[in-house]
Design an enzyme around this catalytic site. Sequence first.
Site, short mmCIF file in Angstrom:
data_model
loop_
_atom_site.label_atom_id
_atom_site.label_comp_id
_atom_site.label_asym_id
_atom_site.label_seq_id
_atom_site.Cartn_x
_atom_site.Cartn_y
_atom_site.Cartn_z
N ASP A 212 -6.84 0.34 0.68
CA ASP A 212 -6.36 0.32 1.68
C ASP A 212 -7.67 0.20 2.35
O ASP A 212 -8.63 -0.48 1.56
CB ASP A 212 -6.09 2.51 2.43
CG ASP A 212 -7.25 3.06 1.85
OD1 ASP A 212 -7.77 2.60 0.89
OD2 ASP A 212 -7.26 4.58 1.54
N LYS B 223 0.93 -1.28 0.10
CA LYS B 223 0.47 0.20 -0.28
C LYS B 223 1.08 1.24 -0.24
O LYS B 223 0.67 2.07 -0.76
CB LYS B 223 -1.00 0.03 1.14
CG LYS B 223 -1.62 1.29 1.39
CD LYS B 223 -2.57 1.55 2.41
CE LYS B 223 -1.63 2.70 3.13
NZ LYS B 223 -1.72 3.11 4.67
#
Length: 287
Positions: A204, A185
């Site tokens: 996310d 991420k």
Amino acid sequence: MARGIIPRQPAKTGRHEGNRHVTPGRTAGVGGAAKSRRASSALPKIKSSTSKGTKAAKAGKKDNPLAPERVNAILSGLDQAYPDVTCALTHKTAWQLLVATILSAQSTDANVNRVTPVLFQKYPTVQDFAALSPEQLEPDIRSTGFFRNKSKSVVGAAKKLVEEFGGEVPEDMDKLLTLPGVARKTANVVLGSWFGKGVGVVVDTHVTRLSRRLELTNHTDPRKIELDLMKIIPPERWILFSHQLIWHGRKLCVARSPKCVDCPLEKLCHAADKTWSTVEIHKNAKP
Ligand code: SF4
């Protein structure tokens, strides 16, 4: 009007004036099952995509949530609503973005943006961070939560960058993933938002929730979600698509009580926890 039925506030968009259907057994708003039954009986039965969907289902045809035309419609809706959104984390360098992204875990961007200007004024360079111990950094980032682990990650990443990468943030996924505290991420955020390299999709909490509500994945593991999204979203859209989902997740498609009545994707969304629906609900489409 029957007693106890409170009319829904009209949408600013005028969406309420279109077809309106409450799936039997579901509430078109906040309230219990009894309220839902009363509301359903008070609403006119309108021929809508729901009735078409029911006929199709009876005929044995199944909706394909990953059909290219549906995915394209979702992308178009996001483009119209969020044409040029970018990363909301304040930063001036790749290093600052890396730090801000590490700090944003389990925190809000607004909270991180309150902390980082002071932080980067106090420690302007990656070498300044590399010279710290994690304990020295902790007080400065305490308000972002999980500050002990984040301190270790930030200081550890700074030391590694100074020792092995000449103090520069690498433009490479594999190299980024060697830094402490950096998973896909964070690496995707830095590669996409700073270097303009879309090598993956940022997954996310918002992207996870929306992708599941929109039936673009049925996984919960971020890597599996990312792989699912990479199969159906064109590569040139990966960076913008991530930003758009994140903005949509903050603005309308929030975790609790999403604002479906104002959502540009409403007709494409069959999420089980919708608060308003003109289309059939899919009970497995949920966060
Ligand atoms: S209709 Fe509701 S649940 Fe579906 S994407 Fe929009 S805000 Fe989210």
